[in-house]
Design a protein around this motif. Sequence first.
Motif, PDB file in Angstrom:
ATOM      1  N   PHE A   1       0.852  -1.180   0.000  1.00  0.00           N
ATOM      2  CA  PHE A   1       0.000   0.000   0.000  1.00  0.00           C
ATOM      3  C   PHE A   1       0.891   1.234   0.000  1.00  0.00           C
TER       4      PHE A   1
ATOM      5  N   SER B   1      -5.158   5.376   6.894  1.00  0.00           N
ATOM      6  CA  SER B   1      -5.786   5.119   5.592  1.00  0.00           C
ATOM      7  C   SER B   1      -5.258   3.822   4.976  1.00  0.00           C
ATOM      8  N   ALA B   2      -3.940   3.639   5.025  1.00  0.00           N
ATOM      9  CA  ALA B   2      -3.339   2.431   4.451  1.00  0.00           C
ATOM     10  C   ALA B   2      -3.793   1.189   5.209  1.00  0.00           C
TER      11      ALA B   2
ATOM     12  N   LYS C   1      -6.649   0.804   6.816  1.00  0.00           N
ATOM     13  CA  LYS C   1      -8.050   0.551   6.457  1.00  0.00           C
ATOM     14  C   LYS C   1      -8.136  -0.136   5.097  1.00  0.00           C
ATOM     15  N   ARG C   2      -7.341   0.336   4.133  1.00  0.00           N
ATOM     16  CA  ARG C   2      -7.314  -0.289   2.809  1.00  0.00           C
ATOM     17  C   ARG C   2      -6.858  -1.730   2.921  1.00  0.00           C
TER      18      ARG C   2
ATOM     19  N   LYS D   1      -9.632  -3.914   4.405  1.00  0.00           N
ATOM     20  CA  LYS D   1     -10.704  -4.123   3.430  1.00  0.00           C
ATOM     21  C   LYS D   1     -10.283  -5.150   2.378  1.00  0.00           C
ATOM     22  N   LYS D   2      -9.039  -5.041   1.914  1.00  0.00           N
ATOM     23  CA  LYS D   2      -8.557  -5.952   0.877  1.00  0.00           C
ATOM     24  C   LYS D   2      -8.416  -7.377   1.426  1.00  0.00           C
TER      25      LYS D   2
END
Length: 115
Positions: free
Chosen positions: A19, A101-102, A104-105, A108-109
């Motif tokens: 990320f 943010s990273a 959370k990404r 989710k992934k």
Amino acid sequence: MRTLSKRSEFLAANRGLRFPMPGFVLLVRPRGDDEDALGIGYTVSKKVGNAVTRNRMKRRFRELARAALPESGIAGADHVLIGRPGANEIDFAELGEQLTSALKRAAKKLAAKTS
């Protein structure tokens, strides 16, 4: 939270998800064992700057991880922060937002991969 120290752990994390953010690249790789402890490692290459610059960046990353990983980190996964040139000029609060943010990404992934 445990700190990654062996080269093999860093290489394994490099095979995980990436990320990229303006101040760093976050690598996340679920270990696959039954342990829920978070693993964290820091890498800042000589391309970023001299020893003073690299050590300052690692200190900032350690503090970011100490604040963000307990609530946003992925349990049972290794996380590696790779420093990018210019990250020391980025405001600390902004780096914290980038890390959140990273993470959370990443969550989710990984949730999409397992379902």
